[in-house]
Write an enzyme that holds these catalytic residues in place. Structure first.
Site, mmCIF file in Angstrom:
data_model
loop_
_atom_site.group_PDB
_atom_site.id
_atom_site.type_symbol
_atom_site.label_atom_id
_atom_site.label_comp_id
_atom_site.label_asym_id
_atom_site.label_seq_id
_atom_site.Cartn_x
_atom_site.Cartn_y
_atom_site.Cartn_z
ATOM 1 N N ARG A 226 16.271 -89.377 80.968
ATOM 2 C CA ARG A 226 16.463 -89.536 82.412
ATOM 3 C C ARG A 226 15.976 -90.888 82.894
ATOM 4 O O ARG A 226 15.466 -91.710 82.137
ATOM 5 C CB ARG A 226 15.671 -88.422 83.117
ATOM 6 C CG ARG A 226 16.296 -87.044 82.962
ATOM 7 C CD ARG A 226 17.103 -86.728 84.175
ATOM 8 N NE ARG A 226 16.273 -86.886 85.348
ATOM 9 C CZ ARG A 226 15.548 -85.913 85.900
ATOM 10 N NH1 ARG A 226 15.605 -84.707 85.395
ATOM 11 N NH2 ARG A 226 14.803 -86.140 86.956
ATOM 12 N N TYR B 81 15.335 -78.924 77.799
ATOM 13 C CA TYR B 81 15.714 -77.516 77.987
ATOM 14 C C TYR B 81 15.272 -76.805 76.721
ATOM 15 O O TYR B 81 15.707 -77.178 75.617
ATOM 16 C CB TYR B 81 17.221 -77.376 78.128
ATOM 17 C CG TYR B 81 17.748 -77.800 79.482
ATOM 18 C CD1 TYR B 81 17.682 -76.923 80.567
ATOM 19 C CD2 TYR B 81 18.321 -79.041 79.678
ATOM 20 C CE1 TYR B 81 18.158 -77.293 81.811
ATOM 21 C CE2 TYR B 81 18.813 -79.415 80.915
ATOM 22 C CZ TYR B 81 18.736 -78.538 81.979
ATOM 23 O OH TYR B 81 19.216 -78.899 83.206
ATOM 24 N N ASP C 295 20.384 -82.552 87.568
ATOM 25 C CA ASP C 295 20.303 -83.991 87.351
ATOM 26 C C ASP C 295 21.594 -84.606 86.803
ATOM 27 O O ASP C 295 21.773 -85.806 86.879
ATOM 28 C CB ASP C 295 19.127 -84.347 86.432
ATOM 29 C CG ASP C 295 19.213 -83.662 85.079
ATOM 30 O OD1 ASP C 295 20.237 -83.022 84.805
ATOM 31 O OD2 ASP C 295 18.245 -83.760 84.305
ATOM 32 N N PRO D 103 22.075 -73.702 83.671
ATOM 33 C CA PRO D 103 22.177 -75.110 84.081
ATOM 34 C C PRO D 103 22.467 -76.090 82.957
ATOM 35 O O PRO D 103 22.791 -77.241 83.229
ATOM 36 C CB PRO D 103 20.799 -75.399 84.685
ATOM 37 C CG PRO D 103 19.884 -74.391 84.121
ATOM 38 C CD PRO D 103 20.692 -73.211 83.706
#
Ligand code: FAD
Length: 677
Positions: free
Chosen positions: A278, A286, A57, A363
């Site tokens: 987001r 996470y 993202d 990530p």
């Protein structure tokens, strides 16, 4: 004699994730480059659809600059959430988490873009639309197609592919025990073995076809089939850790005050958590899973990992704050590890690997998709210009020498960063096993430059004229292969050249400042004029064009550029426009209202076309605009306002050469090493 149908193409791309789609989009943008026949490009993917939720993202500044050069940064910019500040949360003396620091998310002044976050599926959508628009429908992703064999021949690479059934092309979901019917990403996680791959490789499915391609680009992700087809010497090398992390995209119900900030949270004993606010009220968490550890095989049992287990860990880390959710969009889990392939291209320079196919890591640093797209952005124009018969094949060696070093840096960055993130915070200076929070903050700050994608600095090669060791990677295969065509320049000579444009380091991307169009006074960020259409550019800093001596220097330079035996004419295919493979853009520093485009600037700087007239979009002035301030471009680029200089820019916006207006022969030599003149 086989009756399997055969097709010839210039380029076959295997895999339509971010890396494959970036390659396809880049090829689609080469349509204006003249060639005897149009470039034929196919892109195949074994899955029946693109992804719709989850996965990557974070988009870094450099990726947005690239999107802008392809024409769709505005879509991402508008839809995404913008990352402005990072808050650090650490345990206080009593072990309770507290906000200990705030830093800007993107280093101020680095780029005209800042880091944003938007789901990967949307980015894939923008790519698909862009590819359709610029290729006129000629390039489209062919889904549910699986490659089954690859042979590298003298002229072409023969790839056999098979059509899959819908069932074979749809990956199984592992959703067990979840609160709602949520998409999980475990099937793509590194916690999964090769079982799914084996299942479809054994499939007896539909029709076969042989695709004979001049070039193959393997963008087929971490378990790359293309990489395995090239042989064991391409296998990823590196190590896995015992750290397992979960990921959830949820709409949170919480009293945690910084839920709309990017947060790095270290709890005293329950692990760490990162908050990524987001788009559409979503938040990505996470979450370190301290209760899950790898078994004897080195891999964690994924059947034990559920959204409830992951979320329970998040609730513990965030205590005393409360967090819950009703809506979860996606979740997954992964094991931290860093791996890289020794080679990104086959010695024949006919098969290349890009993206996760050659480098994998955790990530959290938000790098994988960005670096993967930048790999294929680096490669596609080189392959395209060679397939079109415009450039010399030797420039392909720079793919490996340039991108493997970036991947190596990424692996080292992630190795350090992920361990600092997963470690327990130190209780005090005597706690040697704990992670010092000052060290963590320092790594974050330093990491931010790297994470922006703007610290990439390509070494000397046929495309980059600078001093240094072209084989500095220390990789012997790269060292021997990268020497051909490298322009030799001593450290002293290079320092003199670089001092002409200190703000445009050779090997780095052309930074952007605002300038005004000479003909209409409209302000432009100069980088907006550096479109990813496959053209090289000569940026002429013409200096004070109203000074007679300087005007004469500009005239002499332009006369050489326009001459019939100069490299510009020779690099341009017969009958094509003079700016079709190399475009000249000018920035001058005289007063706009005292200069005239047609009177003061030689024709080559604004070429005439009998059908469309003079080109009014190539000459710019470094002056204050009415409405958008002053870019102060000469000062920021470090160029002398009187004398100017000349800069050669590659199609991917990286600076390739800097010199004086009198250094025409050296500029010519640069282009003769690249073009089939
Ligand atoms: P992939 O995205 O894996 O695409 C490979 C494509 O190839 C797929 O479409 C697949 O179907 C296809 N394929 C595979 N095998 C075959 C075959 N044999 N034949 C045909 N097609 C095949 N990166 C970031 O930059 N920022 C982030 O914030 C970020 N967050 C992440 C969060 C999570 C939870 C995860 C799991 C990853 C994250 N990443 C992030 C990493 C990012 O998702 C990957 O690095 C990126 O998707 C790599 O792109 P790719 O095109 O190389 O590979």
């Amino acid at each position: 004699q086989s009756d399997i149908p055969e097709t010839n193409v210039d380029v076959l791309i295997i895999g339509a994730g971010p890396a494959g789609l970036m390659a396809a989009a880049s090829f689609a943008h080469l349509t204006a480059i003249p060639s005897a026949s149009p470039l034929s490009v196919r892109i195949i993917d074994k899955r029946s659809t693109k992804i719709f939720s989850g996965q990557a993202d974070g988009l870094q500044c450099r990726s947005l600059e690239i999107f802008d050069s392809l024409g769709f940064a505005d879509r991402a910019w508008k839809e995404a959430n913008h990352m402005i500040e990072i808050c650090m949360w650490n345990p206080d003396a009593t072990g309770i988490i507290q906000r200990s620091d705030r830093i800007p998310d993107t280093i101020v002044g680095l780029s005209r873009f800042q880091q944003i976050v938007l789901q990967q599926g949307r980015i894939e959508r923008f790519f698909l639309d862009n590819i359709q628009k610029y290729s006129g429908g000629a390039i489209k992703v062919e889904r549910a197609i699986l490659p089954t064999s690859l042979q590298i021949g003298e002229e072409r690479v023969k790839v056999t592919v098979r059509k899959l059934t819908e069932e074979e092309a749809t990956p199984p979901q592992a959703t067990t025990g979840s609160k709602s019917d949520v998409t999980d990403g475990l099937f793509r996680s590194n916690l999964v073995g090769d079982d799914y791959e084996d299942k479809i490789t054994d499939a007896k499915g539909g029709e076969e076809e042989v695709i004979n391609a001049k070039f193959v680009i393997g963008c087929d992700g971490a378990r790359s089939w293309t990489r395995r087809a090239l042989g064991p010497e391409f296998e990823l090398q590196g190590e896995a850790t015992d750290f397992i992390w979960g990921v959830m995209d949820i709409i949170p119900l919480t009293d945690f005050p910084d839920i709309r900030m990017r947060c790095a949270i270290h709890s005293a004993n329950d692990g760490s958590l990162m908050v990524i606010p987001r788009e559409n009220r979503l938040v990505r968490l996470y979450i370190q899973l301290k209760e899950v550890t790898p078994d004897a095989s080195g891999r964690a049992d994924r059947s034990k990992i559920t959204p409830e287990l992951i979320f329970g860990a998040a609730q513990k880390i965030l205590r005393p704050y409360k967090i819950d959710y009703e809506y979860c969009d996606w979740w997954t889990a992964y094991q931290i590890g860093q791996r890289i392939s020794p080679s990104f291209s086959h010695p024949s320079n006919k098969v290349f690997l890009a993206g996760d196919a050659v480098h994998t890591h955790s990530p959290k640093a938000g790098q994988g998709m960005n670096v993967s797209m930048q790999d294929s952005f680096n490669l596609a124009w080189k392959v395209g210009l060679i397939a079109k018969g415009i450039c010399h094949p030797r420039i392909l060696d720079t793919y490996q020498s340039e991108r493997r070093r970036v991947a190596q840096d990424l692996i080292e960055f992630d190795h350090k960063f992920s361990r600092l993130f997963s470690g327990r915070p130190a209780k005090d200076v005597m706690d040697a096993e704990g992670v010092s929070m000052a060290e963590f903050k320092d790594a974050f700050l330093k990491g931010n430059l790297f994470a922006s994608g703007l610290s990439v600095d390509y070494g000397p090669s046929s495309l980059v004229v600078k001093s240094g060791d072209p084989g500095e990677l220390g990789d012997r295969s790269v060292r021997s292969r990268n020497l051909e065509g490298v322009r030799r320049i001593t450290v002293e000579e290079f320092e003199v050249k670089q001092s002409l444009a200190k703000g445009l380091p050779v090997g780095m991307r052309f930074n952007s400042f605002k300038v005004l169009n000479q003909a209409c006074a409209r302000p432009w960020h100069f980088q907006e004029r550096l479109k990813a259409d496959g053209r090289f550019r000569i940026v002429l800093f013409a200096g004070d064009i109203l000074d007679p001596a300087q005007k004469q220097r500009v005239k002499v330079f332009c006369d050489k550029l326009s001459s019939s035996n100069g490299f510009m004419r020779r690099a341009t295919p017969e009958g094509a426009k003079i700016d079709s493979v190399i475009e000249v853009l000018t920035i001058h520093s005289a007063k706009r209202t005292e200069t005239e485009l047609l009177r003061d600037f030689p024709d080559i700087l604004h070429p005439f076309d009998p059908h469309t007239g003079w080109d009014y979009n190539k000459v710019f002035v470094d002056e204050e605009s009415y409405h958008e301030g002053f870019g102060d471009a000469y000062k920021n680029y470090g160029v002398d306002k009187e004398k100017g200089c000349v800069v050669a820019v590659r199609p991917d916006q990286y600076v390739g050469w800097v010199g004086e207006l009198e250094d025409f022969e050296q500029l010519q030599e640069y282009f003769e090493g690249i073009f089939l003149v």
